[in-house]
Design a protein around this motif. Structure first.
Motif, PDB file in Angstrom:
ATOM      1  N   LEU A 177       0.840  -1.211   0.000  1.00  0.00           N
ATOM      2  CA  LEU A 177       0.000   0.000   0.000  1.00  0.00           C
ATOM      3  C   LEU A 177       0.872   1.258   0.000  1.00  0.00           C
ATOM      4  O   LEU A 177       0.588   2.211  -0.729  1.00  0.00           O
ATOM      5  CB  LEU A 177      -0.946  -0.005   1.200  1.00  0.00           C
ATOM      6  N   ALA A 178       1.910   1.258   0.818  1.00  0.00           N
ATOM      7  CA  ALA A 178       2.800   2.417   0.867  1.00  0.00           C
ATOM      8  C   ALA A 178       3.420   2.673  -0.502  1.00  0.00           C
ATOM      9  O   ALA A 178       3.468   3.814  -0.971  1.00  0.00           O
ATOM     10  CB  ALA A 178       3.885   2.198   1.918  1.00  0.00           C
ATOM     11  N   SER A 179       3.858   1.619  -1.152  1.00  0.00           N
ATOM     12  CA  SER A 179       4.458   1.756  -2.478  1.00  0.00           C
ATOM     13  C   SER A 179       3.432   2.264  -3.489  1.00  0.00           C
ATOM     14  O   SER A 179       3.712   3.189  -4.259  1.00  0.00           O
ATOM     15  CB  SER A 179       5.019   0.408  -2.929  1.00  0.00           C
ATOM     16  N   ALA A 180       2.244   1.689  -3.486  1.00  0.00           N
ATOM     17  CA  ALA A 180       1.202   2.090  -4.439  1.00  0.00           C
ATOM     18  C   ALA A 180       0.763   3.534  -4.218  1.00  0.00           C
ATOM     19  O   ALA A 180       0.424   4.237  -5.176  1.00  0.00           O
ATOM     20  CB  ALA A 180       0.001   1.148  -4.321  1.00  0.00           C
ATOM     21  N   LEU A 181       0.782   3.985  -2.974  1.00  0.00           N
ATOM     22  CA  LEU A 181       0.335   5.341  -2.657  1.00  0.00           C
ATOM     23  C   LEU A 181       1.486   6.349  -2.648  1.00  0.00           C
ATOM     24  O   LEU A 181       1.272   7.531  -2.410  1.00  0.00           O
ATOM     25  CB  LEU A 181      -0.396   5.349  -1.312  1.00  0.00           C
ATOM     26  N   GLY A 182       2.709   5.865  -2.908  1.00  0.00           N
ATOM     27  CA  GLY A 182       3.859   6.765  -2.994  1.00  0.00           C
ATOM     28  C   GLY A 182       4.236   7.385  -1.668  1.00  0.00           C
ATOM     29  O   GLY A 182       4.640   8.540  -1.612  1.00  0.00           O
ATOM     30  N   GLU A 183       4.132   6.620  -0.616  1.00  0.00           N
ATOM     31  CA  GLU A 183       4.416   7.144   0.724  1.00  0.00           C
ATOM     32  C   GLU A 183       5.288   6.138   1.462  1.00  0.00           C
ATOM     33  O   GLU A 183       5.318   4.957   1.119  1.00  0.00           O
ATOM     34  CB  GLU A 183       3.088   7.355   1.454  1.00  0.00           C
ATOM     35  N   SER A 184       6.000   6.603   2.465  1.00  0.00           N
ATOM     36  CA  SER A 184       6.831   5.700   3.259  1.00  0.00           C
ATOM     37  C   SER A 184       5.981   5.007   4.323  1.00  0.00           C
ATOM     38  O   SER A 184       4.919   5.506   4.699  1.00  0.00           O
ATOM     39  CB  SER A 184       7.962   6.465   3.947  1.00  0.00           C
ATOM     40  N   THR A 185       6.468   3.900   4.811  1.00  0.00           N
ATOM     41  CA  THR A 185       5.750   3.216   5.891  1.00  0.00           C
ATOM     42  C   THR A 185       5.723   4.079   7.148  1.00  0.00           C
ATOM     43  O   THR A 185       4.792   3.991   7.932  1.00  0.00           O
ATOM     44  CB  THR A 185       6.370   1.845   6.207  1.00  0.00           C
ATOM     45  N   ASP A 186       6.723   4.934   7.324  1.00  0.00           N
ATOM     46  CA  ASP A 186       6.735   5.837   8.478  1.00  0.00           C
ATOM     47  C   ASP A 186       5.474   6.694   8.516  1.00  0.00           C
ATOM     48  O   ASP A 186       4.935   6.970   9.584  1.00  0.00           O
ATOM     49  CB  ASP A 186       7.955   6.759   8.451  1.00  0.00           C
ATOM     50  N   TYR A 187       5.020   7.141   7.368  1.00  0.00           N
ATOM     51  CA  TYR A 187       3.815   7.964   7.316  1.00  0.00           C
ATOM     52  C   TYR A 187       2.633   7.241   7.955  1.00  0.00           C
ATOM     53  O   TYR A 187       1.859   7.832   8.700  1.00  0.00           O
ATOM     54  CB  TYR A 187       3.491   8.332   5.867  1.00  0.00           C
ATOM     55  N   PHE A 188       2.497   5.963   7.675  1.00  0.00           N
ATOM     56  CA  PHE A 188       1.364   5.194   8.190  1.00  0.00           C
ATOM     57  C   PHE A 188       1.547   4.839   9.660  1.00  0.00           C
ATOM     58  O   PHE A 188       0.575   4.661  10.380  1.00  0.00           O
ATOM     59  CB  PHE A 188       1.151   3.927   7.361  1.00  0.00           C
ATOM     60  N   LEU A 189       2.788   4.733  10.101  1.00  0.00           N
ATOM     61  CA  LEU A 189       3.076   4.352  11.479  1.00  0.00           C
ATOM     62  C   LEU A 189       3.315   5.543  12.393  1.00  0.00           C
ATOM     63  O   LEU A 189       3.643   5.373  13.567  1.00  0.00           O
ATOM     64  CB  LEU A 189       4.301   3.429  11.517  1.00  0.00           C
ATOM     65  N   LEU A 190       3.148   6.747  11.872  1.00  0.00           N
ATOM     66  CA  LEU A 190       3.295   7.945  12.687  1.00  0.00           C
ATOM     67  C   LEU A 190       2.424   7.801  13.919  1.00  0.00           C
ATOM     68  O   LEU A 190       1.348   7.214  13.859  1.00  0.00           O
ATOM     69  CB  LEU A 190       2.881   9.173  11.879  1.00  0.00           C
ATOM     70  N   ASP A 191       2.862   8.327  15.032  1.00  0.00           N
ATOM     71  CA  ASP A 191       2.168   8.228  16.323  1.00  0.00           C
ATOM     72  C   ASP A 191       2.399   6.880  16.983  1.00  0.00           C
ATOM     73  O   ASP A 191       1.701   6.527  17.916  1.00  0.00           O
ATOM     74  CB  ASP A 191       0.661   8.491  16.219  1.00  0.00           C
ATOM     75  N   THR A 192       3.352   6.110  16.487  1.00  0.00           N
ATOM     76  CA  THR A 192       3.723   4.859  17.135  1.00  0.00           C
ATOM     77  C   THR A 192       5.230   4.897  17.364  1.00  0.00           C
ATOM     78  O   THR A 192       5.934   5.702  16.747  1.00  0.00           O
ATOM     79  CB  THR A 192       3.389   3.618  16.267  1.00  0.00           C
ATOM     80  N   PRO A 193       5.744   4.040  18.220  1.00  0.00           N
ATOM     81  CA  PRO A 193       7.194   4.039  18.427  1.00  0.00           C
ATOM     82  C   PRO A 193       7.960   3.478  17.236  1.00  0.00           C
ATOM     83  O   PRO A 193       9.179   3.471  17.232  1.00  0.00           O
ATOM     84  CB  PRO A 193       7.369   3.138  19.657  1.00  0.00           C
ATOM     85  N   TYR A 194       7.243   3.029  16.200  1.00  0.00           N
ATOM     86  CA  TYR A 194       7.886   2.407  15.054  1.00  0.00           C
ATOM     87  C   TYR A 194       8.189   3.394  13.931  1.00  0.00           C
ATOM     88  O   TYR A 194       8.812   3.027  12.945  1.00  0.00           O
ATOM     89  CB  TYR A 194       6.999   1.281  14.514  1.00  0.00           C
TER      90      TYR A 194
END
Length: 116
Positions: free
Chosen positions: A56-73
């Protein structure tokens, strides 16, 4: 340890999908999953796998960090750096000079406050 917020991840996926003008059918085809599964991810009715998050991150052109923001990851500094860089790319030379001067002023103020 803080848990992964699947609802937040789903909301971010939905937001990016809509910003890119993609339907759930479009995105699900891009990442090889069913519309139903993507709907469940966006509404946090199921937990997505790491491999699905990567697709999903690749298809949406975003890093996994964007989706995991607000987590310790996540690495929020990388996200902020990218957001600032994207905004700076939209500036003309005059605006960039003004931004640079503002940053210098803010850094000087920060230095003065830390010395007090």
């Amino acid at each position: 340890m803080m848990e992964v917020n699947y609802a937040q991840i789903g909301q971010r996926i939905r937001k990016l999908r809509m910003e890119k003008g993609l339907t759930q059918a479009d995105l699900s085809a891009m990442v090889s999953c069913s519309n139903n599964y993507l709907s469940h991810i966006e509404t946090a009715q199921c937990k997505l796998s790491l491999s699905m998050l990567l697709r999903l991150a690749s298809a949406l052109g975003e890093s996994t960090d964007y989706f995991l923001l607000d987590t310790p990851y996540a690495h929020p500094k990388a996200i902020i750096d990218r957001e600032i860089a994207a905004k700076l790319e939209k500036c003309n030379a005059t605006t960039l000079v003004a931004v640079s001067k503002m940053i210098d002023t803010l850094l000087e103020q920060q230095k003065n406050l830390s010395e007090e």
